[in-house]
Motif scaffolding. Structure first.
Motif, PDB file in Angstrom:
ATOM      1  N   ASP A  51       0.877  -1.113   0.005  1.00  0.00           N
ATOM      2  CA  ASP A  51       0.410  -0.335  -0.147  1.00  0.00           C
ATOM      3  C   ASP A  51       0.723   1.165   0.319  1.00  0.00           C
ATOM      4  OD1 ASP A  51      -1.823   1.513   0.182  1.00  0.00           O
ATOM      5  OD2 ASP A  51      -2.269   1.416   2.723  1.00  0.00           O
ATOM      6  N   GLY A  52       1.940   1.384  -0.754  1.00  0.00           N
ATOM      7  CA  GLY A  52       2.689   2.613  -1.373  1.00  0.00           C
ATOM      8  C   GLY A  52       3.389   2.425  -0.181  1.00  0.00           C
ATOM      9  N   SER A  53       4.487   1.636   0.070  1.00  0.00           N
ATOM     10  CA  SER A  53       5.828   1.553   0.642  1.00  0.00           C
ATOM     11  C   SER A  53       7.142   2.212  -0.510  1.00  0.00           C
ATOM     12  CB  SER A  53       6.791   0.278   0.557  1.00  0.00           C
ATOM     13  OG  SER A  53       5.444  -0.537   1.218  1.00  0.00           O
ATOM     14  N   THR A  54       7.114   3.320   0.903  1.00  0.00           N
ATOM     15  CA  THR A  54       8.103   4.547  -0.025  1.00  0.00           C
ATOM     16  C   THR A  54       9.869   3.998   0.560  1.00  0.00           C
ATOM     17  OG1 THR A  54       7.931   6.395   1.929  1.00  0.00           O
ATOM     18  CG2 THR A  54       6.701   6.384  -0.566  1.00  0.00           C
ATOM     19  N   ASP A  55       9.778   3.026   1.498  1.00  0.00           N
ATOM     20  CA  ASP A  55      11.290   2.453   2.518  1.00  0.00           C
ATOM     21  C   ASP A  55      11.845   1.783   1.549  1.00  0.00           C
ATOM     22  OD1 ASP A  55       9.901   0.456   2.765  1.00  0.00           O
ATOM     23  OD2 ASP A  55      10.727   0.290   4.899  1.00  0.00           O
ATOM     24  N   GLY A  56      11.540   0.753   0.188  1.00  0.00           N
ATOM     25  CA  GLY A  56      12.510   0.135  -0.645  1.00  0.00           C
ATOM     26  C   GLY A  56      12.296  -1.453  -0.140  1.00  0.00           C
ATOM     27  N   SER A  57      10.967  -1.774   1.169  1.00  0.00           N
ATOM     28  CA  SER A  57      10.965  -2.804   2.152  1.00  0.00           C
ATOM     29  C   SER A  57      10.527  -3.722   1.001  1.00  0.00           C
ATOM     30  CB  SER A  57      10.458  -2.180   3.338  1.00  0.00           C
ATOM     31  OG  SER A  57       8.575  -1.973   3.243  1.00  0.00           O
ATOM     32  N   THR A  58       9.876  -3.160  -0.161  1.00  0.00           N
ATOM     33  CA  THR A  58       8.788  -4.923  -1.032  1.00  0.00           C
ATOM     34  C   THR A  58       9.860  -4.992  -2.191  1.00  0.00           C
ATOM     35  OG1 THR A  58       7.218  -3.252  -1.733  1.00  0.00           O
ATOM     36  CG2 THR A  58       6.469  -3.919   0.333  1.00  0.00           C
ATOM     37  N   ASP A  59      11.063  -4.355  -2.299  1.00  0.00           N
ATOM     38  CA  ASP A  59      11.881  -4.629  -3.087  1.00  0.00           C
ATOM     39  C   ASP A  59      12.609  -6.073  -3.276  1.00  0.00           C
ATOM     40  OD1 ASP A  59      10.682  -1.987  -3.798  1.00  0.00           O
ATOM     41  OD2 ASP A  59      12.855  -0.499  -3.426  1.00  0.00           O
ATOM     42  N   ASP A  60      12.821  -6.738  -4.337  1.00  0.00           N
ATOM     43  CA  ASP A  60      13.639  -7.651  -4.389  1.00  0.00           C
ATOM     44  C   ASP A  60      13.175  -8.482  -3.004  1.00  0.00           C
ATOM     45  OD1 ASP A  60      15.097  -6.263  -6.148  1.00  0.00           O
ATOM     46  OD2 ASP A  60      16.564  -5.680  -4.943  1.00  0.00           O
ATOM     47  N   LEU A  61      12.105  -8.634  -2.839  1.00  0.00           N
ATOM     48  CA  LEU A  61      11.752 -10.026  -2.191  1.00  0.00           C
ATOM     49  C   LEU A  61      10.992 -11.245  -2.639  1.00  0.00           C
ATOM     50  CD1 LEU A  61       8.642  -8.681   0.136  1.00  0.00           C
ATOM     51  CD2 LEU A  61      10.538  -8.909   1.108  1.00  0.00           C
ATOM     52  N   PRO A  62      11.223 -12.405  -1.973  1.00  0.00           N
ATOM     53  CA  PRO A  62      11.153 -13.777  -2.776  1.00  0.00           C
ATOM     54  C   PRO A  62       9.912 -13.775  -2.813  1.00  0.00           C
ATOM     55  CG  PRO A  62      12.283 -14.103  -0.291  1.00  0.00           C
ATOM     56  CD  PRO A  62      11.987 -12.237  -0.993  1.00  0.00           C
ATOM     57  N   CYS A  63       8.679 -13.509  -3.094  1.00  0.00           N
ATOM     58  CA  CYS A  63       7.452 -14.135  -3.130  1.00  0.00           C
ATOM     59  C   CYS A  63       6.656 -13.304  -4.402  1.00  0.00           C
ATOM     60  CB  CYS A  63       7.182 -13.430  -1.465  1.00  0.00           C
ATOM     61  SG  CYS A  63       6.806 -12.122  -0.901  1.00  0.00           S
ATOM     62  N   THR A  64       5.748 -12.436  -3.944  1.00  0.00           N
ATOM     63  CA  THR A  64       4.810 -11.959  -5.152  1.00  0.00           C
ATOM     64  C   THR A  64       4.701 -10.745  -3.826  1.00  0.00           C
ATOM     65  OG1 THR A  64       3.352 -14.132  -5.758  1.00  0.00           O
ATOM     66  CG2 THR A  64       2.447 -11.705  -6.429  1.00  0.00           C
ATOM     67  N   VAL A  65       4.611  -9.865  -5.006  1.00  0.00           N
ATOM     68  CA  VAL A  65       4.620  -8.770  -4.402  1.00  0.00           C
ATOM     69  C   VAL A  65       3.642  -7.694  -5.618  1.00  0.00           C
ATOM     70  CG1 VAL A  65       5.009  -6.430  -4.068  1.00  0.00           C
ATOM     71  CG2 VAL A  65       6.671  -8.558  -2.748  1.00  0.00           C
ATOM     72  N   HIS A  66       2.385  -7.340  -4.691  1.00  0.00           N
ATOM     73  CA  HIS A  66       1.510  -6.399  -6.062  1.00  0.00           C
ATOM     74  C   HIS A  66       1.466  -4.920  -5.004  1.00  0.00           C
ATOM     75  CE1 HIS A  66      -1.516  -6.262  -8.398  1.00  0.00           C
ATOM     76  NE2 HIS A  66      -2.735  -5.381  -8.132  1.00  0.00           N
ATOM     77  N   ARG A  67       2.491  -4.795  -6.030  1.00  0.00           N
ATOM     78  CA  ARG A  67       1.796  -2.842  -5.557  1.00  0.00           C
ATOM     79  C   ARG A  67       0.383  -1.973  -5.725  1.00  0.00           C
ATOM     80  NH1 ARG A  67       7.229  -1.925  -4.153  1.00  0.00           N
ATOM     81  NH2 ARG A  67       8.498  -3.934  -4.953  1.00  0.00           N
ATOM     82  N   LEU A  68      -0.331  -1.414  -4.927  1.00  0.00           N
ATOM     83  CA  LEU A  68      -1.678  -1.192  -4.891  1.00  0.00           C
ATOM     84  C   LEU A  68      -1.849   0.720  -5.794  1.00  0.00           C
ATOM     85  CD1 LEU A  68      -3.211  -3.064  -1.901  1.00  0.00           C
ATOM     86  CD2 LEU A  68      -2.972  -3.558  -4.217  1.00  0.00           C
ATOM     87  N   PRO A  69      -2.509   0.180  -6.192  1.00  0.00           N
ATOM     88  CA  PRO A  69      -2.805   2.073  -6.271  1.00  0.00           C
ATOM     89  C   PRO A  69      -3.122   2.712  -5.192  1.00  0.00           C
ATOM     90  CG  PRO A  69      -4.345   1.382  -8.108  1.00  0.00           C
ATOM     91  CD  PRO A  69      -3.852  -0.191  -6.588  1.00  0.00           C
TER      92      PRO A  69
END
Length: 204
Positions: A51-69
């Motif tokens: 939900d709109g992360s700006t800290d890079g915490s969801t980058d390069d995770l070894p799982c499915t990441v869906h970036r929400l509008p």
């Protein structure tokens, strides 16, 4: 929507389980979350809704990441979140036996004296449509516990917790019943399982 009957895993063996969370700027906690649940069900069975992360915490995770509008604001946020996670869970139940929804600081643990992890417990609970854990807020007792070593297991360093009835929420389901009240409720009967614990690390 009617609740359909629980269906067995046609392939046999342990249940097929997917674990979801919705996060924003969770940092090191999300890394811990992914490690924990990847060890339980496999990284390929994790879904992170960003939900709109700006800290890079969801980058390069070894799982499915869906970036929400951008989500609706104010009172509409929670209604939109419930519709989103309930709809996604309903779809995932077409290919999974169990959908789990927890926050990024919530860690489910089966009683290690009775079960070899979450899949083992869920295989033993095949007749339960919805399960809720016993919820514990892990806390830092400053008088007797030191600083946390982030490279060591948390529960080896934090031995105090507070039981929180409100957080004994229906986090695991085999049926498409929608969640309600910020996932603290669901449109189906459920029971609190005394062999399943939710370890909440917000205050650890």
């Amino acid at each position: 929507t009617p609740v359909t009957a629980v269906r067995p895993n046609p392939a046999g063996g342990p249940p097929r389980v997917v674990v979801m969370t919705m996060v924003r700027d969770e940092g090191p906690m999300l890394e811990r979350w992914v490690r924990h649940y990847a060890a339980q069900v496999g990284a390929e069975n994790l879904v992170v809704l960003d939900d709109g992360s700006t800290d890079g915490s969801t980058d390069d995770l070894p799982c499915t990441v869906h970036r929400l509008p951008p989500m609706p604001g104010g009172r509409d946020f929670e209604a939109a979140r419930m519709e989103l996670v309930s709809g996604l869970a309903r779809g995932l139940l077409a290919v999974y036996d169990v959908v789990v929804l927890v926050d990024g600081d919530e860690f489910l643990l089966a009683d290690p004296d009775r079960y070899d992890g979450l899949l083992d417990l869920l295989a033993d609970r095949g007749h339960h449509e919805v399960l809720a854990p016993v919820a514990l807020n892990v806390v830092h007792h400053l008088d007797v516990e030191g600083r946390l070593d982030p490279d060591q297991p948390v529960l080896g360093q934090r031995r105090f917790a507070k039981f929180v009835p409100l957080m004994c929420k229906p986090a695991l389901k085999r049926v498409p019943a929608p969640w309600r009240f910020a996932t603290h409720g669901i449109m189906a009967p459920f029971a609190v399982d005394p062999d399943l614990f939710l370890v909440h690390l917000k205050f650890f």
